[in-house]
Design a protein around this motif. Sequence first.
Motif: not given
Length: 232
Positions: A43-44, A51-52, A180-183, A189-190
């Motif tokens: 999902k990430e 976009t979703d 939810l999944y983009y953060p 990555d961070d």
Amino acid sequence: MAQQITIYHGSDHIIEQPIYGAGNPHNDYGLGFYCTESLDLAKEWGVSDETDGFANEYALDTAGLSLLDLNRGDYTILHWLAVLLENRTFRIAGDIAPTAKAFILERFAVDYRAYDVVRGYRADDSYFSFASAFLNNALTLNRLEQAMALGNLGEQVVLLSEKAFGRLTFRQAHSAERALYYPRKIARDDEARSIYRTELKVADLADSPTILSIMQEDWRSDDARLRRIVFE
């Protein structure tokens, strides 16, 4: 590997029938269909900042398929790095790096294209900072192993052959909300970049072999000093 496994492919659209031979030849393991056994990770991969997305779910019948597992057995991080260096495109700079790249490709090349399926650790763009630092003699082998193991980017299951594509059955598509999944994707990555900065600060080039000493001592893939399992 079990005879039938469930795998997921993250995308911005539903893919009921993956196409053999399509895709980006410069991914980690070359041209193939990139999946994971983690629904959340897929999902990430499927979302972006705008976009979703979807996690496409498949059943893979592995009976009769040949599997290369780069995280087990006789393989080391240098074998994994050799595969990435063969496929991924990134800038090789400095006096040592070009020679180091040629050395790793000669000594640690893997005939991964002879297999139907490859399982291995995932590298994203941030992780090529580690590869670049190692190739430029700024990061030791031990530090490279530690940094990659800490990154928590997950394993990939990559279908390479037409035979493997023929064993894939689409089940359903799970929606992935970017809010939810983009953060979560950015947080991974961070974390990778934070580990990279920390490892460079504490790097002691005397604490383990560097690529320069490995080349000078002409290490081979069967060298006893190489760890056989890095990503646990």
